[in-house]
Motif scaffolding. Structure first.
Motif, short mmCIF file in Angstrom:
data_model
loop_
_atom_site.label_atom_id
_atom_site.label_comp_id
_atom_site.label_asym_id
_atom_site.label_seq_id
_atom_site.Cartn_x
_atom_site.Cartn_y
_atom_site.Cartn_z
N ALA A 122 0.83 -1.21 0.00
CA ALA A 122 0.00 0.00 0.00
C ALA A 122 0.86 1.26 0.00
O ALA A 122 0.52 2.25 -0.67
CB ALA A 122 -0.94 -0.01 1.21
N ASP A 127 -2.22 -2.33 -4.62
CA ASP A 127 -3.37 -2.85 -3.88
C ASP A 127 -3.17 -4.32 -3.56
O ASP A 127 -2.42 -5.03 -4.25
CB ASP A 127 -4.65 -2.68 -4.69
N THR A 129 -5.33 -7.92 -1.64
CA THR A 129 -6.53 -8.51 -1.07
C THR A 129 -6.16 -9.85 -0.43
O THR A 129 -5.66 -10.75 -1.12
CB THR A 129 -7.58 -8.78 -2.17
N TYR A 164 -1.91 -3.50 -9.34
CA TYR A 164 -2.44 -2.15 -9.47
C TYR A 164 -3.90 -2.25 -9.88
O TYR A 164 -4.26 -3.07 -10.73
CB TYR A 164 -1.65 -1.36 -10.52
N ARG A 165 -4.73 -1.41 -9.31
CA ARG A 165 -6.16 -1.44 -9.63
C ARG A 165 -6.41 -0.91 -11.04
O ARG A 165 -5.70 -0.04 -11.52
CB ARG A 165 -6.97 -0.66 -8.60
#
Length: 186
Positions: A122, A127, A129, A164-165
């Motif tokens: 971060a 990102d 999860t 990366y989003r």
């Protein structure tokens, strides 16, 4: 991955291993038995499976390797650490002789590494999860059949996707109020 490798662990035993799954075919096989990863596993740049060492794989020889070899402790200190760990395992946390309890303790250690990985990612704009949504036995069987883990030494603890989003989130992050989760004791 370096933050995971350098993470602290109980007694400094580092009871973990990290599989970084880049192989698309293996990711595809995992997707079918890791329902929590279905929307991330194929698109993330790095898919990591955190493994926890079994009790059988953390006996005296492993302890000597870590404390004496990695941490370069003298043999007297290694013997002292083994006594402390035995006390911890047999009495303090009562995990000795109970593979499930020991496995749960070792898995908790992997979560320290996971948290450090996620925080470090971060901080550099990546990102992540974490995922517990998977069929544990089936994932372990698949990894074992592929020769990626020896089930006498490791069990799957948790998984995580990093990358990366593609776009901005639909809404801001939400959490409980500070007063609902933090209690100050004076």
């Amino acid at each position: 991955m370096e933050t995971a490798r350098l993470s602290p662990s109980s007694f400094g035993l580092e009871p973990w291993r990290f599989l970084v799954v880049q192989n698309p075919a293996l990711r595809e096989e995992l997707r079918d038995i890791a329902w929590g990863a279905t929307d991330k596993i194929m698109d993330c740049s790095h898919f990591v499976i955190l493994l926890a060492r079994t009790q059988a794989a953390m006996q005296a020889d492993y302890q000597e390797k870590i404390w004496g070899g990695v941490h370069e402790m003298p043999s007297e200190t290694v013997a002292m650490m083994q006594g402390f760990f035995r006390q911890f395992a047999e009495s303090d946390f009562a995990i000795a002789g109970n593979a499930r309890a020991f496995g749960d303790w070792a898995a908790k250690q992997t979560y320290i590494a996971l948290a450090n990985m996620m925080t470090a990612a971060a901080l550099i704009g990546i990102d992540s999860t974490p995922m517990e949504g998977f069929q544990k036995e089936n994932v372990e069987k698949l990894l074992s059949e592929k020769g990626l883990i020896n089930l006498d030494e490791y069990r799957v603890s948790v998984m995580a996707a990093f990358g990366y989003r593609a776009g901005e989130p639909k809404r801001a992050k939400t959490r409980q109020a500070v007063g609902d989760v933090v209690q100050w004791v004076e």
